[in-house]
Design a protein around this motif. Structure first.
Motif, PDB file in Angstrom:
ATOM      1  N   PRO A  41       0.793  -1.231   0.000  1.00  0.00           N
ATOM      2  CA  PRO A  41       0.000   0.000   0.000  1.00  0.00           C
ATOM      3  C   PRO A  41       0.829   1.287   0.000  1.00  0.00           C
ATOM      4  CG  PRO A  41      -0.983  -1.579   1.489  1.00  0.00           C
ATOM      5  CD  PRO A  41       0.323  -2.169   1.027  1.00  0.00           C
ATOM      6  N   ASP A  42       2.042   1.244   0.584  1.00  0.00           N
ATOM      7  CA  ASP A  42       2.887   2.446   0.590  1.00  0.00           C
ATOM      8  C   ASP A  42       3.700   2.611  -0.695  1.00  0.00           C
ATOM      9  OD1 ASP A  42       4.820   0.486   0.867  1.00  0.00           O
ATOM     10  OD2 ASP A  42       5.643   1.267   2.739  1.00  0.00           O
ATOM     11  N   GLY A  43       3.509   1.686  -1.675  1.00  0.00           N
ATOM     12  CA  GLY A  43       4.197   1.775  -2.960  1.00  0.00           C
ATOM     13  C   GLY A  43       5.468   0.954  -3.037  1.00  0.00           C
ATOM     14  N   ALA A  44       5.971   0.445  -1.916  1.00  0.00           N
ATOM     15  CA  ALA A  44       7.195  -0.349  -1.905  1.00  0.00           C
ATOM     16  C   ALA A  44       6.936  -1.714  -2.536  1.00  0.00           C
ATOM     17  CB  ALA A  44       7.696  -0.529  -0.475  1.00  0.00           C
ATOM     18  N   LEU A  45       7.989  -2.304  -3.097  1.00  0.00           N
ATOM     19  CA  LEU A  45       7.887  -3.642  -3.673  1.00  0.00           C
ATOM     20  C   LEU A  45       8.414  -4.675  -2.688  1.00  0.00           C
ATOM     21  CD1 LEU A  45       9.038  -3.234  -7.391  1.00  0.00           C
ATOM     22  CD2 LEU A  45       6.725  -3.317  -6.471  1.00  0.00           C
ATOM     23  N   ALA A  46       7.793  -5.839  -2.716  1.00  0.00           N
ATOM     24  CA  ALA A  46       8.213  -6.957  -1.871  1.00  0.00           C
ATOM     25  C   ALA A  46       8.073  -8.231  -2.693  1.00  0.00           C
ATOM     26  CB  ALA A  46       7.348  -7.043  -0.620  1.00  0.00           C
ATOM     27  N   ALA A  47       8.804  -9.264  -2.282  1.00  0.00           N
ATOM     28  CA  ALA A  47       8.713 -10.586  -2.909  1.00  0.00           C
ATOM     29  C   ALA A  47       9.009 -11.613  -1.830  1.00  0.00           C
ATOM     30  CB  ALA A  47       9.699 -10.712  -4.064  1.00  0.00           C
ATOM     31  N   THR A  48       8.712 -12.858  -2.116  1.00  0.00           N
ATOM     32  CA  THR A  48       9.006 -13.900  -1.133  1.00  0.00           C
ATOM     33  C   THR A  48      10.519 -14.066  -1.024  1.00  0.00           C
ATOM     34  OG1 THR A  48       8.943 -15.699  -2.735  1.00  0.00           O
ATOM     35  CG2 THR A  48       6.858 -15.151  -1.616  1.00  0.00           C
ATOM     36  N   ALA A  49      10.952 -14.510   0.137  1.00  0.00           N
ATOM     37  CA  ALA A  49      12.379 -14.754   0.358  1.00  0.00           C
ATOM     38  C   ALA A  49      12.910 -15.736  -0.682  1.00  0.00           C
ATOM     39  CB  ALA A  49      12.593 -15.289   1.775  1.00  0.00           C
ATOM     40  N   GLU A  50      12.112 -16.740  -1.002  1.00  0.00           N
ATOM     41  CA  GLU A  50      12.518 -17.753  -1.980  1.00  0.00           C
ATOM     42  C   GLU A  50      12.760 -17.131  -3.358  1.00  0.00           C
ATOM     43  OE1 GLU A  50      11.017 -22.189  -3.089  1.00  0.00           O
ATOM     44  OE2 GLU A  50       9.465 -20.662  -2.872  1.00  0.00           O
ATOM     45  N   ARG A  51      11.876 -16.235  -3.782  1.00  0.00           N
ATOM     46  CA  ARG A  51      12.038 -15.592  -5.088  1.00  0.00           C
ATOM     47  C   ARG A  51      13.265 -14.684  -5.112  1.00  0.00           C
ATOM     48  NH1 ARG A  51       6.330 -15.902  -5.283  1.00  0.00           N
ATOM     49  NH2 ARG A  51       5.739 -17.223  -7.027  1.00  0.00           N
ATOM     50  N   LEU A  52      13.466 -13.948  -4.045  1.00  0.00           N
ATOM     51  CA  LEU A  52      14.628 -13.067  -3.985  1.00  0.00           C
ATOM     52  C   LEU A  52      15.923 -13.869  -4.011  1.00  0.00           C
ATOM     53  CD1 LEU A  52      13.316 -10.433  -1.434  1.00  0.00           C
ATOM     54  CD2 LEU A  52      13.556 -10.170  -3.919  1.00  0.00           C
ATOM     55  N   GLN A  53      15.933 -14.997  -3.325  1.00  0.00           N
ATOM     56  CA  GLN A  53      17.103 -15.874  -3.374  1.00  0.00           C
ATOM     57  C   GLN A  53      17.297 -16.427  -4.779  1.00  0.00           C
ATOM     58  OE1 GLN A  53      16.006 -18.514  -0.202  1.00  0.00           O
ATOM     59  NE2 GLN A  53      17.174 -17.357   1.322  1.00  0.00           N
ATOM     60  N   GLY A  54      16.182 -16.712  -5.468  1.00  0.00           N
ATOM     61  CA  GLY A  54      16.262 -17.185  -6.856  1.00  0.00           C
ATOM     62  C   GLY A  54      16.863 -16.150  -7.787  1.00  0.00           C
ATOM     63  N   LEU A  55      16.716 -14.885  -7.443  1.00  0.00           N
ATOM     64  CA  LEU A  55      17.334 -13.801  -8.215  1.00  0.00           C
ATOM     65  C   LEU A  55      18.795 -13.591  -7.832  1.00  0.00           C
ATOM     66  CD1 LEU A  55      14.438 -11.203  -8.249  1.00  0.00           C
ATOM     67  CD2 LEU A  55      15.508 -12.239 -10.258  1.00  0.00           C
ATOM     68  N   GLY A  56      19.264 -14.343  -6.836  1.00  0.00           N
ATOM     69  CA  GLY A  56      20.652 -14.230  -6.417  1.00  0.00           C
ATOM     70  C   GLY A  56      20.890 -13.194  -5.343  1.00  0.00           C
ATOM     71  N   LEU A  57      19.827 -12.730  -4.698  1.00  0.00           N
ATOM     72  CA  LEU A  57      19.959 -11.716  -3.652  1.00  0.00           C
ATOM     73  C   LEU A  57      20.021 -12.378  -2.284  1.00  0.00           C
ATOM     74  CD1 LEU A  57      17.334  -9.168  -5.001  1.00  0.00           C
ATOM     75  CD2 LEU A  57      19.808  -9.157  -5.360  1.00  0.00           C
ATOM     76  N   LYS A  58      20.832 -11.817  -1.420  1.00  0.00           N
ATOM     77  CA  LYS A  58      20.917 -12.332  -0.047  1.00  0.00           C
ATOM     78  C   LYS A  58      19.700 -11.876   0.736  1.00  0.00           C
ATOM     79  CE  LYS A  58      25.891 -12.663   0.513  1.00  0.00           C
ATOM     80  NZ  LYS A  58      27.064 -12.123   1.214  1.00  0.00           N
ATOM     81  N   VAL A  59      19.112 -12.808   1.443  1.00  0.00           N
ATOM     82  CA  VAL A  59      17.945 -12.538   2.282  1.00  0.00           C
ATOM     83  C   VAL A  59      18.360 -12.801   3.725  1.00  0.00           C
ATOM     84  CG1 VAL A  59      15.579 -13.248   2.779  1.00  0.00           C
ATOM     85  CG2 VAL A  59      16.389 -13.188   0.425  1.00  0.00           C
ATOM     86  N   PRO A  60      17.918 -11.965   4.665  1.00  0.00           N
ATOM     87  CA  PRO A  60      18.288 -12.205   6.061  1.00  0.00           C
ATOM     88  C   PRO A  60      17.983 -13.646   6.472  1.00  0.00           C
ATOM     89  CG  PRO A  60      17.095 -10.136   5.874  1.00  0.00           C
ATOM     90  CD  PRO A  60      17.039 -10.802   4.523  1.00  0.00           C
ATOM     91  N   PRO A  61      18.887 -14.263   7.234  1.00  0.00           N
ATOM     92  CA  PRO A  61      18.665 -15.653   7.645  1.00  0.00           C
ATOM     93  C   PRO A  61      17.425 -15.782   8.522  1.00  0.00           C
ATOM     94  CG  PRO A  61      20.561 -14.713   8.778  1.00  0.00           C
ATOM     95  CD  PRO A  61      20.092 -13.692   7.788  1.00  0.00           C
ATOM     96  N   ALA A  62      16.956 -16.996   8.622  1.00  0.00           N
ATOM     97  CA  ALA A  62      15.799 -17.359   9.446  1.00  0.00           C
ATOM     98  C   ALA A  62      14.498 -16.774   8.915  1.00  0.00           C
ATOM     99  CB  ALA A  62      16.011 -16.958  10.906  1.00  0.00           C
ATOM    100  N   ARG A  63      14.443 -16.438   7.640  1.00  0.00           N
ATOM    101  CA  ARG A  63      13.187 -15.986   7.032  1.00  0.00           C
ATOM    102  C   ARG A  63      12.547 -17.187   6.349  1.00  0.00           C
ATOM    103  NH1 ARG A  63      12.526 -10.131   6.671  1.00  0.00           N
ATOM    104  NH2 ARG A  63      10.440 -10.619   5.962  1.00  0.00           N
ATOM    105  N   PRO A  64      11.323 -17.536   6.691  1.00  0.00           N
ATOM    106  CA  PRO A  64      10.657 -18.617   5.961  1.00  0.00           C
ATOM    107  C   PRO A  64      10.570 -18.267   4.473  1.00  0.00           C
ATOM    108  CG  PRO A  64       9.428 -18.039   7.942  1.00  0.00           C
ATOM    109  CD  PRO A  64      10.508 -17.004   7.778  1.00  0.00           C
ATOM    110  N   PRO A  65      10.724 -19.249   3.584  1.00  0.00           N
ATOM    111  CA  PRO A  65      10.741 -18.982   2.144  1.00  0.00           C
ATOM    112  C   PRO A  65       9.504 -18.256   1.630  1.00  0.00           C
ATOM    113  CG  PRO A  65      11.361 -21.249   2.584  1.00  0.00           C
ATOM    114  CD  PRO A  65      10.930 -20.652   3.885  1.00  0.00           C
TER     115      PRO A  65
END
Length: 146
Positions: A41-65
């Motif tokens: 709603p604030d205009g920011a983009l988000a994606a699942t941790a799994e998708r971001l990892q699939g793009l090769g981006l580091k996601v903070p540990p202990a985040r469910p996929p």
């Protein structure tokens, strides 16, 4: 006759997250796939941790996929959503991407690379060739042009 909002109008309500399917470029490299993001709603983009990892981006540990991760919350990441092109350009520092490890030892059907020295009588060059049964047979039958 009363006006009934279309699904697009209903989704773009300021209180409702909108699912987007976008072309993605990470550090200028276009992904061959389209990726699902959520515009909050604030205009920011988000994606699942799994998708971001699939793009090769580091996601903070202990985040469910399946957890949504805001791109704003990832250190070393900046992005630009291009609505007209239905694309997002992500710039990531080296620390924000997962390094790609190239290791021939972990590949299935790996071959061992060795340096073969031809005898002066047969050939005058040095060849670097993977050793396998098929190549070894060819090498035994090989003749060099004089």
């Amino acid at each position: 006759m009363s006006w009934v909002p279309s699904p697009v109008n209903a989704q773009s309500s300021p209180q409702t997250p909108v699912t987007l399917v976008l072309e993605v470029r990470v550090n200028g490299v276009r992904s061959p796939l389209l990726w699902e993001f959520v515009q909050l709603p604030d205009g920011a983009l988000a994606a699942t941790a799994e998708r971001l990892q699939g793009l090769g981006l580091k996601v903070p540990p202990a985040r469910p996929p399946a957890d949504l991760v805001r791109l704003d919350d990832l250190p070393g990441i900046t992005y630009r959503y291009i609505e007209a092109a239905q694309a997002v350009e992500i710039d990531a520092t080296d620390a924000a991407v997962v390094p790609m490890v190239l290791d021939a030892e972990s590949l299935p059907g790996k071959s061992t690379w060795t340096k073969l020295r031809a005898t002066p009588a047969r050939c005058s060059t040095t060849a670097y060739t993977p050793i396998s049964a098929r190549i070894a047979r060819r090498r035994r039958n090989m003749t060099c042009a004089s």
